[in-house]
Design a protein around this motif. Structure first.
Motif, PDB file in Angstrom:
ATOM      1  N   ARG A 105       5.437  36.596 -19.124  1.00 16.95           N
ATOM      2  CA  ARG A 105       6.196  35.433 -19.602  1.00 16.95           C
ATOM      3  C   ARG A 105       7.223  34.975 -18.571  1.00 16.95           C
ATOM      4  N   PHE A 106       7.673  35.894 -17.704  1.00 18.60           N
ATOM      5  CA  PHE A 106       8.670  35.544 -16.692  1.00 18.60           C
ATOM      6  C   PHE A 106       8.129  34.496 -15.713  1.00 18.60           C
ATOM      7  N   VAL A 107       6.950  34.767 -15.184  1.00 15.57           N
ATOM      8  CA  VAL A 107       6.364  33.869 -14.185  1.00 15.57           C
ATOM      9  C   VAL A 107       6.084  32.510 -14.805  1.00 15.57           C
ATOM     10  N   SER A 108       5.565  32.502 -16.026  1.00 13.41           N
ATOM     11  CA  SER A 108       5.277  31.244 -16.704  1.00 13.41           C
ATOM     12  C   SER A 108       6.550  30.426 -16.899  1.00 13.41           C
ATOM     13  N   TYR A 131      11.130  34.254  -7.017  1.00 16.49           N
ATOM     14  CA  TYR A 131      12.543  34.291  -7.419  1.00 16.49           C
ATOM     15  C   TYR A 131      12.863  35.478  -8.333  1.00 16.49           C
ATOM     16  N   LEU A 132      11.859  36.092  -8.940  1.00 13.62           N
ATOM     17  CA  LEU A 132      12.115  37.176  -9.893  1.00 13.62           C
ATOM     18  C   LEU A 132      12.975  38.285  -9.305  1.00 13.62           C
ATOM     19  N   SER A 133      12.776  38.571  -8.023  1.00 12.26           N
ATOM     20  CA  SER A 133      13.511  39.682  -7.402  1.00 12.26           C
ATOM     21  C   SER A 133      14.832  39.243  -6.781  1.00 12.26           C
ATOM     22  N   GLU A 134      15.128  37.929  -6.794  1.00 10.81           N
ATOM     23  CA  GLU A 134      16.364  37.427  -6.183  1.00 10.81           C
ATOM     24  C   GLU A 134      17.586  37.828  -7.007  1.00 10.81           C
ATOM     25  N   ASN A 135      18.703  38.018  -6.315  1.00 16.40           N
ATOM     26  CA  ASN A 135      19.977  38.266  -6.979  1.00 16.40           C
ATOM     27  C   ASN A 135      20.423  36.964  -7.654  1.00 16.40           C
ATOM     28  N   ALA A 136      20.518  36.969  -8.977  1.00 17.31           N
ATOM     29  CA  ALA A 136      20.808  35.736  -9.712  1.00 17.31           C
ATOM     30  C   ALA A 136      22.153  35.133  -9.324  1.00 17.31           C
ATOM     31  N   GLU A 137      23.117  35.990  -8.985  1.00 16.80           N
ATOM     32  CA  GLU A 137      24.464  35.498  -8.673  1.00 16.80           C
ATOM     33  C   GLU A 137      24.538  34.817  -7.307  1.00 16.80           C
ATOM     34  N   LEU A 138      23.512  35.002  -6.476  1.00 19.54           N
ATOM     35  CA  LEU A 138      23.498  34.395  -5.147  1.00 19.54           C
ATOM     36  C   LEU A 138      22.673  33.113  -5.076  1.00 19.54           C
ATOM     37  N   PRO A 151      24.882  39.745 -14.022  1.00 19.50           N
ATOM     38  CA  PRO A 151      24.628  40.525 -12.804  1.00 19.50           C
ATOM     39  C   PRO A 151      23.196  41.058 -12.796  1.00 19.50           C
ATOM     40  N   GLY A 152      22.614  41.115 -11.609  1.00 21.91           N
ATOM     41  CA  GLY A 152      21.257  41.623 -11.475  1.00 21.91           C
ATOM     42  C   GLY A 152      20.321  40.546 -10.977  1.00 21.91           C
ATOM     43  N   SER A 153      19.052  40.823 -11.075  1.00 22.55           N
ATOM     44  CA  SER A 153      18.032  39.909 -10.557  1.00 22.55           C
ATOM     45  C   SER A 153      17.740  38.790 -11.558  1.00 22.55           C
ATOM     46  N   VAL A 154      16.970  37.812 -11.107  1.00 27.99           N
ATOM     47  CA  VAL A 154      16.490  36.762 -12.002  1.00 27.99           C
ATOM     48  C   VAL A 154      15.658  37.381 -13.121  1.00 27.99           C
ATOM     49  N   ALA A 155      14.827  38.379 -12.775  1.00 24.62           N
ATOM     50  CA  ALA A 155      14.023  39.066 -13.800  1.00 24.62           C
ATOM     51  C   ALA A 155      14.920  39.716 -14.850  1.00 24.62           C
ATOM     52  N   ASP A 156      16.039  40.318 -14.414  1.00 25.69           N
ATOM     53  CA  ASP A 156      16.979  40.924 -15.365  1.00 25.69           C
ATOM     54  C   ASP A 156      17.539  39.879 -16.325  1.00 25.69           C
ATOM     55  N   ASN A 157      17.846  38.699 -15.788  1.00 31.56           N
ATOM     56  CA  ASN A 157      18.386  37.634 -16.630  1.00 31.56           C
ATOM     57  C   ASN A 157      17.356  37.151 -17.653  1.00 31.56           C
ATOM     58  N   LEU A 158      16.100  37.023 -17.234  1.00 28.81           N
ATOM     59  CA  LEU A 158      15.062  36.591 -18.165  1.00 28.81           C
ATOM     60  C   LEU A 158      14.776  37.673 -19.207  1.00 28.81           C
ATOM     61  N   LYS A 159      14.804  38.918 -18.747  1.00 26.24           N
ATOM     62  CA  LYS A 159      14.554  40.045 -19.650  1.00 26.24           C
ATOM     63  C   LYS A 159      15.594  40.079 -20.770  1.00 26.24           C
ATOM     64  N   MET A 160      16.838  39.760 -20.410  1.00 28.48           N
ATOM     65  CA  MET A 160      17.916  39.791 -21.389  1.00 28.48           C
ATOM     66  C   MET A 160      17.639  38.832 -22.541  1.00 28.48           C
ATOM     67  N   ALA A 161      17.085  37.659 -22.222  1.00 31.38           N
ATOM     68  CA  ALA A 161      16.788  36.678 -23.268  1.00 31.38           C
ATOM     69  C   ALA A 161      15.758  37.222 -24.253  1.00 31.38           C
ATOM     70  N   LEU A 162      14.730  37.903 -23.756  1.00 26.94           N
ATOM     71  CA  LEU A 162      13.710  38.468 -24.639  1.00 26.94           C
ATOM     72  C   LEU A 162      14.265  39.628 -25.455  1.00 26.94           C
ATOM     73  N   GLN A 163      15.122  40.427 -24.842  1.00 30.00           N
ATOM     74  CA  GLN A 163      15.681  41.568 -25.571  1.00 30.00           C
ATOM     75  C   GLN A 163      16.648  41.120 -26.656  1.00 30.00           C
ATOM     76  N   PHE A 164      17.403  40.034 -26.383  1.00 28.39           N
ATOM     77  CA  PHE A 164      18.263  39.478 -27.429  1.00 28.39           C
ATOM     78  C   PHE A 164      17.425  39.025 -28.617  1.00 28.39           C
ATOM     79  N   ARG A 165      16.242  38.523 -28.305  1.00 26.21           N
ATOM     80  CA  ARG A 165      15.417  37.940 -29.361  1.00 26.21           C
ATOM     81  C   ARG A 165      14.892  39.009 -30.316  1.00 26.21           C
ATOM     82  N   SER A 166      14.362  40.079 -29.781  1.00 24.53           N
ATOM     83  CA  SER A 166      13.617  40.998 -30.653  1.00 24.53           C
ATOM     84  C   SER A 166      13.933  42.465 -30.451  1.00 24.53           C
ATOM     85  N   LYS A 167      14.859  42.759 -29.531  1.00 23.39           N
ATOM     86  CA  LYS A 167      15.185  44.159 -29.215  1.00 23.39           C
ATOM     87  C   LYS A 167      13.988  44.921 -28.671  1.00 23.39           C
TER      88      LYS A 167
END
Length: 252
Positions: free
Chosen positions: A122-125, A136-143, A97-113
């Motif tokens: 790194r998101f845009v790249s 797309y960063l601000s789009e609702n990922a579930e939609l 749930p959340g934006s595309v940015a939230d989904n990408l952020k989760m991957a980085l936080q899993f990696r290194s806290k």
């Protein structure tokens, strides 16, 4: 079997087997995946394709044999580090749930806290490399559409800067147009990293692969360059597999 000419092997499998109970799913498999190659793994349903690539980053744990990543046994690396070096994108992308940015952020936080900013560069790249615009960063990922979600899944894998990208049937749940977009994304990634992909759509394999391996009943039947595989098959089993595919008009 050495895949990829004179390049350096990034992954090496030596006599690798995997079984669950008495059932042998991967049977004494040996081959190298060379740096910068795009190896596609094909074979009939239930042949062990997805089981095999899940061994690379210990989502499945081999029963016997050895798997090396950059000349070290994969057990040398902490599991979390191994899974960021060898990233996996599945057939159906999990969407949080959340934006595309939230989904990408989760991957980085899993990696290194680490604490990650909403506008981390790194998101845009990662999005650009996966074929999505920065908007797309601000789009609702579930939609997002199925194809957009799959490309977001690729971006989520790329944001941690992996050396190897493994894709398990990345287009099988998509319509033709969305699948074509994902194939183009994968083609654009070949110059940036090593790619290993499971795919049953041989027309896509022929378009993206540098090398192809066929697996059947957990054993490697044949492996070679994309030209050798499709146009100069050596084994009767591969010849029969290709003939059956062509008789069906290129679809399973």
């Amino acid at each position: 079997m050495n895949v990829g000419g004179h390049m350096t092997a990034v992954l090496s499998l030596k006599n690798v087997s995997f079984q669950v109970g008495e059932k042998v799913l991967i049977d004494r498999v040996s081959f190298d995946v060379q740096e910068g190659s795009c190896l596609c793994i094909v074979g009939p349903s239930g042949s062990g394709k997805s089981t095999l690539i899940r061994l690379f980053n210990r989502l499945n744990v081999k029963t016997s044999g050895d798997i090396f990543y950059r000349d070290h046994p994969i057990e040398f690396y902490p599991v979390s580090e191994l899974r960021h070096r060898i990233a996996m994108v599945f057939q159906l992308t999990s969407v949080f749930p959340g934006s595309v940015a939230d989904n990408l952020k989760m991957a980085l936080q899993f990696r290194s806290k680490e604490k990650v900013a909403d506008d981390d560069p790194r998101f845009v790249s990662a999005l650009n490399h996966s074929g999505l615009a920065s908007s797309y960063l601000s789009e609702n990922a579930e939609l997002l559409s199925g194809g957009e979600q799959q490309r977001m899944g690729i971006a989520r894998a790329l944001v941690t800067d992996p050396h190897v990208l493994c894709l398990d049937e990345p287009t099988s749940a998509l319509d033709v147009e969305a699948a074509h977009q994902v194939v183009n994304t994968i083609k654009s990634l070949r110059d940036k990293m090593t790619v290993v992909m499971v795919n049953h759509r041989l027309e896509e394999v022929e378009e993206v692969a540098t090398h192809v391996a066929m697996i059947d009943a957990g054993k490697i039947v044949e492996i070679g360059t994309v030209d050798e595989f499709f146009h100069h098959p050596k084994t009767d089993r591969l010849k029969a597999f290709l003939a059956a595919y062509r008789r069906q008009g290129g679809s399973e």
